[in-house]
Design a protein around this motif. Structure first.
Motif, PDB file in Angstrom:
ATOM      1  N   TYR A   1      -0.869  -3.475 -12.021  1.00 50.06           N
ATOM      2  CA  TYR A   1      -1.315  -2.057 -11.863  1.00 50.06           C
ATOM      3  C   TYR A   1      -1.288  -1.831 -10.271  1.00 50.06           C
ATOM      4  O   TYR A   1      -1.836  -2.294  -9.517  1.00 50.06           O
ATOM      5  CB  TYR A   1      -2.917  -1.938 -12.489  1.00 50.06           C
ATOM      6  CG  TYR A   1      -3.073  -0.411 -12.618  1.00 50.06           C
ATOM      7  CD1 TYR A   1      -2.832   0.433 -13.601  1.00 50.06           C
ATOM      8  CD2 TYR A   1      -3.615   0.127 -11.377  1.00 50.06           C
ATOM      9  CE1 TYR A   1      -3.075   1.588 -13.221  1.00 50.06           C
ATOM     10  CE2 TYR A   1      -4.045   1.574 -11.366  1.00 50.06           C
ATOM     11  CZ  TYR A   1      -3.832   2.333 -12.357  1.00 50.06           C
ATOM     12  OH  TYR A   1      -4.170   3.653 -12.266  1.00 50.06           O
ATOM     13  N   GLY A   2      -0.465  -0.568  -9.837  1.00 48.82           N
ATOM     14  CA  GLY A   2      -0.424  -0.008  -8.779  1.00 48.82           C
ATOM     15  C   GLY A   2       0.764  -0.701  -8.060  1.00 48.82           C
ATOM     16  O   GLY A   2       0.918  -0.114  -6.904  1.00 48.82           O
ATOM     17  N   VAL A   3       1.297  -1.917  -8.350  1.00 47.88           N
ATOM     18  CA  VAL A   3       2.270  -2.474  -7.439  1.00 47.88           C
ATOM     19  C   VAL A   3       3.491  -2.210  -8.032  1.00 47.88           C
ATOM     20  O   VAL A   3       4.444  -1.795  -7.316  1.00 47.88           O
ATOM     21  CB  VAL A   3       1.745  -3.999  -7.234  1.00 47.88           C
ATOM     22  CG1 VAL A   3       2.930  -4.870  -6.415  1.00 47.88           C
ATOM     23  CG2 VAL A   3       0.562  -4.185  -6.820  1.00 47.88           C
TER      24      VAL A   3
ATOM     25  N   HIS B   1       8.422   0.852  -8.157  1.00 50.09           N
ATOM     26  CA  HIS B   1       7.668  -0.174  -7.124  1.00 50.09           C
ATOM     27  C   HIS B   1       7.020   0.747  -6.119  1.00 50.09           C
ATOM     28  O   HIS B   1       7.476   1.926  -5.874  1.00 50.09           O
ATOM     29  CB  HIS B   1       8.822  -0.809  -6.453  1.00 50.09           C
ATOM     30  CG  HIS B   1       9.886  -0.262  -5.732  1.00 50.09           C
ATOM     31  ND1 HIS B   1      11.215   0.213  -6.326  1.00 50.09           N
ATOM     32  CD2 HIS B   1       9.901  -0.101  -4.492  1.00 50.09           C
ATOM     33  CE1 HIS B   1      11.523   0.595  -5.201  1.00 50.09           C
ATOM     34  NE2 HIS B   1      11.001   0.656  -4.042  1.00 50.09           N
ATOM     35  N   ASN B   2       6.141   0.000  -5.524  1.00 46.79           N
ATOM     36  CA  ASN B   2       5.579   0.732  -4.257  1.00 46.79           C
ATOM     37  C   ASN B   2       6.186   0.618  -3.158  1.00 46.79           C
ATOM     38  O   ASN B   2       6.476  -0.545  -2.688  1.00 46.79           O
ATOM     39  CB  ASN B   2       4.120   0.056  -4.365  1.00 46.79           C
ATOM     40  CG  ASN B   2       2.880   0.834  -3.335  1.00 46.79           C
ATOM     41  OD1 ASN B   2       3.710   1.421  -2.293  1.00 46.79           O
ATOM     42  ND2 ASN B   2       1.842   0.841  -3.506  1.00 46.79           N
TER      43      ASN B   2
ATOM     44  N   ARG C   1       7.989  -5.124  -4.329  1.00 51.47           N
ATOM     45  CA  ARG C   1       8.057  -6.434  -4.929  1.00 51.47           C
ATOM     46  C   ARG C   1       9.192  -6.681  -5.926  1.00 51.47           C
ATOM     47  O   ARG C   1       9.657  -5.496  -6.411  1.00 51.47           O
ATOM     48  CB  ARG C   1       6.711  -7.017  -5.709  1.00 51.47           C
ATOM     49  CG  ARG C   1       5.504  -6.580  -4.525  1.00 51.47           C
ATOM     50  CD  ARG C   1       5.324  -7.159  -3.522  1.00 51.47           C
ATOM     51  NE  ARG C   1       5.706  -8.723  -3.326  1.00 51.47           N
ATOM     52  CZ  ARG C   1       6.191  -9.150  -2.284  1.00 51.47           C
ATOM     53  NH1 ARG C   1       6.195  -8.555  -1.258  1.00 51.47           N
ATOM     54  NH2 ARG C   1       6.468 -10.452  -2.322  1.00 51.47           N
ATOM     55  N   PRO C   2       9.941  -7.880  -6.023  1.00 49.06           N
ATOM     56  CA  PRO C   2       9.788  -9.079  -5.329  1.00 49.06           C
ATOM     57  C   PRO C   2      10.179  -9.005  -4.024  1.00 49.06           C
ATOM     58  O   PRO C   2      11.165  -8.226  -3.787  1.00 49.06           O
ATOM     59  CB  PRO C   2      10.335 -10.214  -6.336  1.00 49.06           C
ATOM     60  CG  PRO C   2      11.479  -9.397  -7.021  1.00 49.06           C
ATOM     61  CD  PRO C   2      11.057  -7.907  -7.139  1.00 49.06           C
TER      62      PRO C   2
ATOM     63  N   ASP D   1       4.261  -9.358   2.840  1.00 51.06           N
ATOM     64  CA  ASP D   1       4.013  -7.988   3.326  1.00 51.06           C
ATOM     65  C   ASP D   1       5.322  -7.119   3.057  1.00 51.06           C
ATOM     66  O   ASP D   1       5.269  -5.901   3.436  1.00 51.06           O
ATOM     67  CB  ASP D   1       3.606  -7.866   4.576  1.00 51.06           C
ATOM     68  CG  ASP D   1       2.286  -8.411   4.961  1.00 51.06           C
ATOM     69  OD1 ASP D   1       1.344  -8.785   3.737  1.00 51.06           O
ATOM     70  OD2 ASP D   1       1.946  -9.242   5.901  1.00 51.06           O
ATOM     71  N   GLY D   2       6.433  -7.822   2.414  1.00 48.60           N
ATOM     72  CA  GLY D   2       7.454  -6.877   2.300  1.00 48.60           C
ATOM     73  C   GLY D   2       8.154  -6.699   3.508  1.00 48.60           C
ATOM     74  O   GLY D   2       8.036  -7.288   4.426  1.00 48.60           O
ATOM     75  N   VAL D   3       9.006  -5.680   3.523  1.00 48.64           N
ATOM     76  CA  VAL D   3       9.737  -5.376   4.756  1.00 48.64           C
ATOM     77  C   VAL D   3       9.811  -3.750   4.884  1.00 48.64           C
ATOM     78  O   VAL D   3       9.797  -3.167   3.796  1.00 48.64           O
ATOM     79  CB  VAL D   3      11.410  -5.818   4.903  1.00 48.64           C
ATOM     80  CG1 VAL D   3      11.355  -7.365   4.811  1.00 48.64           C
ATOM     81  CG2 VAL D   3      11.973  -5.302   3.634  1.00 48.64           C
TER      82      VAL D   3
END
Length: 163
Positions: free
Chosen positions: A37-39, A67-68, A73-74, A79-81
């Protein structure tokens, strides 16, 4: 290559995936499957693609992800980019939705607009693909084109623009 690469999923970007998923669940009646949820939210239209005779095929309808933008993600990095924001104005991918015979373009556009979408155009016929189309931009900047098949001998209302 004996079998083609296959498109399996398309993601929309949002800075609030839960709200964006609720928008699409309300406007199109799709199942909202938060994972987590939320991600990331998977939108499940349900049903199968139709055969030419109108019966359901064995092919399930495509799912859509939301996606957020802050951490898509993935990704191998926790922290992603960058970038960590939704796309601004300008050209970006558009999502094309074939409107069911059980629904109406008017209802979809009205519901989308009530929930903060901007109507981009209504009532346009594209002869090259024999389709009646309309479009809106959701509150997160994603562009959606609604499509209805024109049929074998389409009767295009006089007020429609054409190309």
């Amino acid at each position: 290559m004996s079998y083609p690469n296959t498109l399996i999923f398309v993601d929309l970007t949002s800075d609030d995936p839960a709200a964006c998923a609720a928008f699409y669940a309300d406007v199109f009646g799709w199942e909202n499957d938060p994972r987590p949820y939320g991600v990331f939210h998977r939108m499940v239209p349900g049903g199968n693609a139709l055969n030419p005779d109108g019966s359901e095929s064995q092919i399930g309808n495509f799912h859509i992800g939301i996606h957020n933008a802050a951490n898509a993600r993935p990704h191998p990095e926790a922290d992603g980019v960058e970038p960590r924001f939704v796309a601004g104005m300008g050209r970006k991918p558009r999502l094309w939705i074939l409107v069911s015979a059980d629904d109406s373009v008017e209802r979809i556009l009205d519901d989308a607009e009530k929930r903060g979408a901007e109507i981009l155009w209504r009532d346009h016929y594209w002869k090259e693909f024999n389709g009646l189309n309309h479009a809106f931009r959701d509150p997160w900047g994603n562009e959606i084109v609604l499509w209805r098949k024109g049929g074998e001998n389409p009767e295009i209302p006089g007020h429609y623009t054409r190309e």
